[in-house]
Design a protein around this motif. Structure first.
Motif, short mmCIF file in Angstrom:
data_model
loop_
_atom_site.label_atom_id
_atom_site.label_comp_id
_atom_site.label_asym_id
_atom_site.label_seq_id
_atom_site.Cartn_x
_atom_site.Cartn_y
_atom_site.Cartn_z
N TYR A 93 73.56 60.24 51.92
CA TYR A 93 72.77 59.23 50.74
C TYR A 93 72.81 59.75 49.40
O TYR A 93 72.45 59.22 48.33
CB TYR A 93 71.57 58.64 51.28
N GLY A 94 73.07 61.07 49.14
CA GLY A 94 72.97 61.92 47.97
C GLY A 94 71.87 62.83 47.85
O GLY A 94 71.00 62.78 48.54
N TRP A 95 72.13 63.52 46.82
CA TRP A 95 71.09 64.44 46.55
C TRP A 95 69.66 64.14 46.03
O TRP A 95 68.77 64.67 46.43
CB TRP A 95 71.37 65.74 45.29
N CYS A 139 76.94 70.57 45.97
CA CYS A 139 77.50 69.44 45.95
C CYS A 139 78.92 69.40 45.22
O CYS A 139 79.80 68.49 45.57
CB CYS A 139 76.65 68.51 45.88
#
Length: 214
Positions: A93-95, A139
């Motif tokens: 889902y992302g940082w 990332c």
């Protein structure tokens, strides 16, 4: 000559009898409101993203409680099971979502375990913040070289490094605290590898064709 005197109060009471009910307005809008401020209701909109963060943070808090129940020969040496959830959230889902889940996990876990605003809380928060910063930078690295295991090891080293630095600056103002670095580094390598392998397996099992194409 007789003069008639009418009391204003009597006149006001008698007015309806002379005019009937024509001068009365029974509409609720004509009734005066009582004193005091008006009550306002604020409605909060809960989005699917909010529900997802809440469920993921709950899972991370549960793993934190399990982690705290595991006996450790040295304070601070823990498996860090909640980092598994952080890695899955980061890669799925992302940082930004990973930050929310991690911060909520630290706050809720400290409240449930009874060390909120104690030294252990600040050690955990510092390690988590440095770990998240490291993951945010990692990332941008090539994904084929830095998968879940590599990211987990980097996060584990950053976490224990942040705790050691805070302990040196605040709790134990002596360089002797760094003598424990090999022990903590070895634990970070072992547990970081295991957590990364578990996260990779969970990601592989939950991958759908839509997410694979994304």
């Amino acid at each position: 000559m007789t003069r008639s005197v009418i009391d204003p109060a009597t006149d006001a009471d008698a007015a309806p009898t002379e005019t009937g009910n024509a001068g009365l307005d029974s509409s609720p809008k004509a009734r005066p409101e009582g004193p005091g401020p008006r009550t306002t209701v604020t409605e909060l909109t809960v989005t699917p993203e909010d529900r997802r963060i809440a469920w993921l943070a709950t899972a991370a808090v549960g793993l934190s409680l399990v982690d705290a129940a595991i006996p450790s020969p040295l304070p601070g040496v823990k498996p860090g099971l909640a980092n598994i959830v952080t890695l899955v959230v980061l890669l799925r889902y992302g940082w930004g979502t990973a930050v929310w889940v991690s911060v909520l996990r630290v706050l809720a876990g400290s409240l449930l375990l009874g060390y909120f605003l104690a030294p252990g809380f600040f050690l955990s928060l510092t390690g988590t913040m440095l770990s998240l910063a490291t993951l945010g930078l990692a990332c941008h690295l090539p994904r084929r070289w830095f998968g879940p295991v590599s990211l987990s090891i980097l996060a584990a080293f950053a976490h224990i490094g942040g705790q050691l630095l805070l302990a040196r600056a605040w709790l134990i103002p002596h360089d002797g605290v760094f003598l424990l670095t090999p022990v903590f580094a070895g634990a970070a390598l072992v547990f970081g590898t295991l957590n990364g392998l578990i996260a990779a397996k969970l990601l592989a099992e939950t991958t759908t064709p839509e997410t694979a194409r994304a």
